[in-house]
Design an enzyme around this catalytic site. Structure first.
Site, short mmCIF file in Angstrom:
data_model
loop_
_atom_site.label_atom_id
_atom_site.label_comp_id
_atom_site.label_asym_id
_atom_site.label_seq_id
_atom_site.Cartn_x
_atom_site.Cartn_y
_atom_site.Cartn_z
N LEU A 151 0.83 -1.20 0.00
CA LEU A 151 0.00 0.00 0.00
C LEU A 151 0.86 1.26 0.00
CD1 LEU A 151 -2.80 1.36 0.28
CD2 LEU A 151 -2.48 1.26 2.76
N GLY A 194 6.51 6.99 -7.89
CA GLY A 194 7.49 5.92 -8.07
C GLY A 194 7.89 5.22 -6.78
N ALA A 217 7.47 1.24 -6.79
CA ALA A 217 8.53 0.58 -7.57
C ALA A 217 9.82 0.51 -6.75
CB ALA A 217 8.77 1.31 -8.88
N GLU A 271 1.22 -12.55 -3.99
CA GLU A 271 -0.10 -13.13 -3.74
C GLU A 271 -1.19 -12.30 -4.40
OE1 GLU A 271 -3.10 -13.99 0.05
OE2 GLU A 271 -0.99 -13.55 0.41
#
Length: 404
Positions: free
Chosen positions: A227, A236, A239, A261
């Site tokens: 999150l 960004g 990432a 998952e």
């Protein structure tokens, strides 16, 4: 009756205001307010709250330690004595079930708690730092990523407050079992200078990963919840967080591969981007080899160097091959499309073989019904739609890579 009560029904998403508060001045600054993406996990499937006029729910967190304030206000609420026994929804009761213990309902008490943030230091071990450029003012912002486990002193109490954000931003969110010591945590903080000139911290993003056992003596970390908080989106950060998770686990010889998952479309896009950027540096993924098709060498190198599993390694190959294909060269572009479609078509071909076997044992009407159920007749249309959606997704990732 329903129409008469319509003014007493409010959308929970509009009533709820969230803040990450650094200074007391932020409390009255509308620019620091952000809303939820959803609220059905707290207020029910229809996301409505009944029984109030001008309802406002203020859920404020101190930016570093996440000390929590809950304020509920309204101009009027329904009176059961005057409405045939109809009661207003228990807003605080619903929130009390999910908020960490210790939240306050007095704003002055919350303001005094903000002072604790001056001494706050992130829990766990610093594993990575990075900078981004603020999308509004063009200023550089500094971030730090910390690694924690369930045994990290003080972390679980902090995490109990942090995980409440999941309810507003991650569908089908669930709080994890912190008694299981296989859980690991990665938390991103912005490190900034306060108005007084001292370094302070603000929570920006976090992720959880579970270390699954892999035979015979290995582990397979699976990234579970990720999150980025709304004030820090589109910078960004996710990432960089994912890269920090990779860097942490890649160094561990017992780690077989790193999985995810049930990734959302947004997270899969970030994962593809990070994996493609990393694989682009590997010898097996150079343009001359990409044109020859997906190879065992690619799967092995992605697995050994980056702990990427074979399925994701193949996906990255398709992204990088598209990136290196001259789309105006009809032959090269056709070869690429056929290669991807063959991969997409493989499950269908397997199903076709299974159906041929069934044809020998089923009655004609049963076989006809089976073909209808499996949707074999719609294959070409399905395959074409699937391919176009995939290529569109790949183009978005390539576009981001080219922007770097």
């Amino acid at each position: 009756m329903a129409d008469a009560l319509a003014h007493l029904v409010v959308d929970g998403n509009e009533a709820l205001e969230l803040k990450l508060v650094r200074e007391a001045e932020d409390i009255d600054d509308e620019d620091t307010t952000f809303g939820p993406d959803m609220c059905h996990q707290v207020f029910g499937e229809n996301e409505n709250i009944f029984g109030y006029t001008d309802l406002k729910i203020k859920l404020f967190y101190s930016a570093a330690s996440l000390q929590t304030y809950l304020g509920i206000s309204y101009s009027d609420k329904i009176d059961p004595k005057k409405s045939g026994g109809l009661k207003p929804d228990d807003v605080e009761g619903a929130l009390q079930k999910v908020l960490a213990p210790g939240y306050v309902t007095n704003i002055d008490q919350f303001v005094s708690m903000l002072k604790k943030d001056k001494q706050f230091k992130p829990h766990g071990k610093l594993i990575q730092t990075f900078t981004t450029v603020n999308r509004d003012g063009g200023e550089t912002q500094n971030f730090e990523v910390y690694y924690s486990e369930t045994s990290t002193p003080g972390f679980l109490a902090f995490h109990e407050r942090l995980q409440t954000f999941l309810l507003w931003y991650v569908d089908a969110a669930s709080f994890i079992d912190v008694d299981d010591d296989q859980w690991t945590f990665f938390t991103v903080f912005e490190k900034y200078r306060s108005s007084e000139g001292e370094y302070r911290y603000a929570v920006s993003a976090y992720a959880t990963a579970y270390r699954y056992y892999a035979y015979p003596r290995d582990t397979r970390p699976r990234i579970s919840q990720v999150l980025t908080l709304p004030p820090y989106r589109k910078m960004g950060i996710c990432a960089n967080l994912l890269q920090a998770i990779y860097s942490h686990f890649i160094l561990q010889s017992e780690v077989k591969d790193i999985t995810v998952e049930d990734p959302s479309d947004d997270f899969q896009r970030i994962r593809d981007y990070v994996d493609a950027k990393n694989c682009e540096t590997l010898p097996a993924y150079q343009p001359a080899k990409l044109i020859q098709g997906f190879s065992t060498e690619m799967a092995k190198e992605a697995g050994n160097k980056l702990k990427i599993n074979k399925k994701q390694a193949r996906r990255v190959y398709e992204i990088l091959r598209l990136k290196n294909t001259n789309l105006s060269d009809k032959t090269a572009y056709l070869a690429y499309r056929l290669d991807v479609k063959n991969r997409l078509n493989a499950p269908f071909q397997k199903k076709k073989l299974e159906m041929k076997k069934l044809e020998k044992v089923l009655k004609p009407e049963e076989y006809a019904a089976a073909i209808t159920t499996t949707g074999l007749g719609e294959t070409h249309a399905r395959l074409s739609t699937q391919y176009l959606a995939l290529e569109d997704e790949y183009r978005r990732i390539i576009h981001r890579m080219q922007q770097d």
